[in-house]
Design an enzyme around this catalytic site. Sequence first.
Site, PDB file in Angstrom:
ATOM      1  N   GLY A  77      -8.044  20.761 -11.510  1.00 62.17           N
ATOM      2  CA  GLY A  77      -8.741  19.808 -10.874  1.00 62.17           C
ATOM      3  C   GLY A  77     -10.099  20.258 -10.992  1.00 62.17           C
ATOM      4  O   GLY A  77     -10.656  21.240 -11.359  1.00 62.17           O
ATOM      5  N   GLU A  97      -8.017  16.479 -16.982  1.00 61.77           N
ATOM      6  CA  GLU A  97      -8.973  15.373 -16.615  1.00 61.77           C
ATOM      7  C   GLU A  97     -10.584  15.701 -17.102  1.00 61.77           C
ATOM      8  O   GLU A  97     -11.447  14.893 -17.714  1.00 61.77           O
ATOM      9  CB  GLU A  97      -9.128  15.048 -15.228  1.00 61.77           C
ATOM     10  CG  GLU A  97      -7.757  14.395 -14.643  1.00 61.77           C
ATOM     11  CD  GLU A  97      -7.650  14.486 -13.318  1.00 61.77           C
ATOM     12  OE1 GLU A  97      -7.565  13.385 -12.826  1.00 61.77           O
ATOM     13  OE2 GLU A  97      -7.847  15.464 -12.603  1.00 61.77           O
TER      14      GLU A  97
END
Length: 509
Positions: free
Chosen positions: A266, A291
Amino acid sequence: MHDEYQDRIRNPLLRERITSAAAAAALIEDGMTIGMSGFTRAGDAKAVPLALAERARHDPLQITLMTGASLGSDVDKILTEAGVLARRMPFQSDPTLRAAINRGEVMFIDQHLSETVELLRTGQIAPINIAVIEAIAITETGAIIPTTSVGNSASFAILADKVIVEINLAQSLALEGLHDIFIPKHRPQREPIPLMTPSDRIGTTAIMIAPEKIAAIVITEKSDSCSTILAADEDTAAIAAHLVAFFEREVALGRLTERLLPIQAGIGTIANAVMAGFIDSPFQHLTMYSEVLQDSTFDLFDAGKLDFASASSITLSAPKAAQVFGDIGRYKERLVLRPQEVSNHPEVVRRLGIIAINTALEADIYGNVNSTHVGGTHMMNGIGGSGDFARNAYLAVFATKSLAKGGRVSSIVPMVSHVDHNEHDVDIIVTEIGLADLRGLAPRERAEVIIENCVADPYRQMLRDYVAAAKLRGGHTPHVLEQALSWHVRYAATGSMLPEPGDSGPGGQ
């Protein structure tokens, strides 16, 4: 006309659509739903939203704004102050917008980042009227080549009635070829996403749309906002060390190899520090399927530890951005940027066996995690992609420092004040104190492992006392319900979770 941009706008007819940011913003009307590029401060529109805010100061209007994730350049702040935002989704990280959300002035829809365009594609939420997309170039056929993120930009451009393109001259043309734009088909004709390794390329290098959809082109020259991560400290280094030791044990037990499995991390200081901890580890030939790529990704490349990284955006500190984007060719063949519905897709996460490492605001003694709400009520940023990964990961790891607010807050509590990731989706909790492996444990066993391995004093004894009292009540997941949130109540009243002298009850309640 505008021939100086022929390397950036390769369709000559489209050069006639170059206009000012103010003229482009004039296409946006009150009540519209606008999709803007941008994912964790990378690849976001930088001129048109600011022109829209300037217009709204004397000609009020409100919109629903969708993005990939958070925006840079104070865009959310400026739009909020100008009263432009009626609704915002699916993620944000701006303090001014956050305050407006928590006052109830902006309606914020906190979504798993893989889901926004799925809802758009099926008409379950209001359609996009105009997409505003940052690009390095537009091809001869009108296809848009994104910059440092893909996010939801591709589907926004495909699904919108009109598209405004910001051509950012500060973004290098060397980024061309970095992107892999794959759009799933509509159900029920949808086929499996054919990704078998993080390095697979399955789509196109640009967003394919009809050139007539491009209503305006704005020329900009502004770099992305730099990341706000802090340097690793003693606590984050300890968290990283606990995780490295855990993975070494997993290798010794034959459950992993020295290559581990593809890693997702993250955004933020703790996640970046954890990834940096792999530099001095025994692990080799690592891959990432994530991501966001932060500074640590490129440190791992430079250390010879990382073979390939797939994500939806690149968000770097100022020094690292200068190094990486100044020499992108050094990394380009080992990178790919995808739409976030692919980078975060549950099917792919499950298939690849992702090791997901995300951060928590707080966790409780049974392994439930709160990632979003301070005190159970006040939104921080949003769930982001952590749920996409945790629910489907090979290993779902949540990391947090054990203490906050100078020790006045324990990050491990009897019961979380808001649940984003329930106990069924959490495998590992790690703090600077230690690591709790929750796999195969019943709730009563989880409580013991978390308390003894992850909690700082004096909260450890307080939790021991709480569990002892809860067990007298019985139950599969024992609680003293009237005291379960008392730590949060006490913090709201006194500024500390620590009990006042003379407090009685389970765990100093």
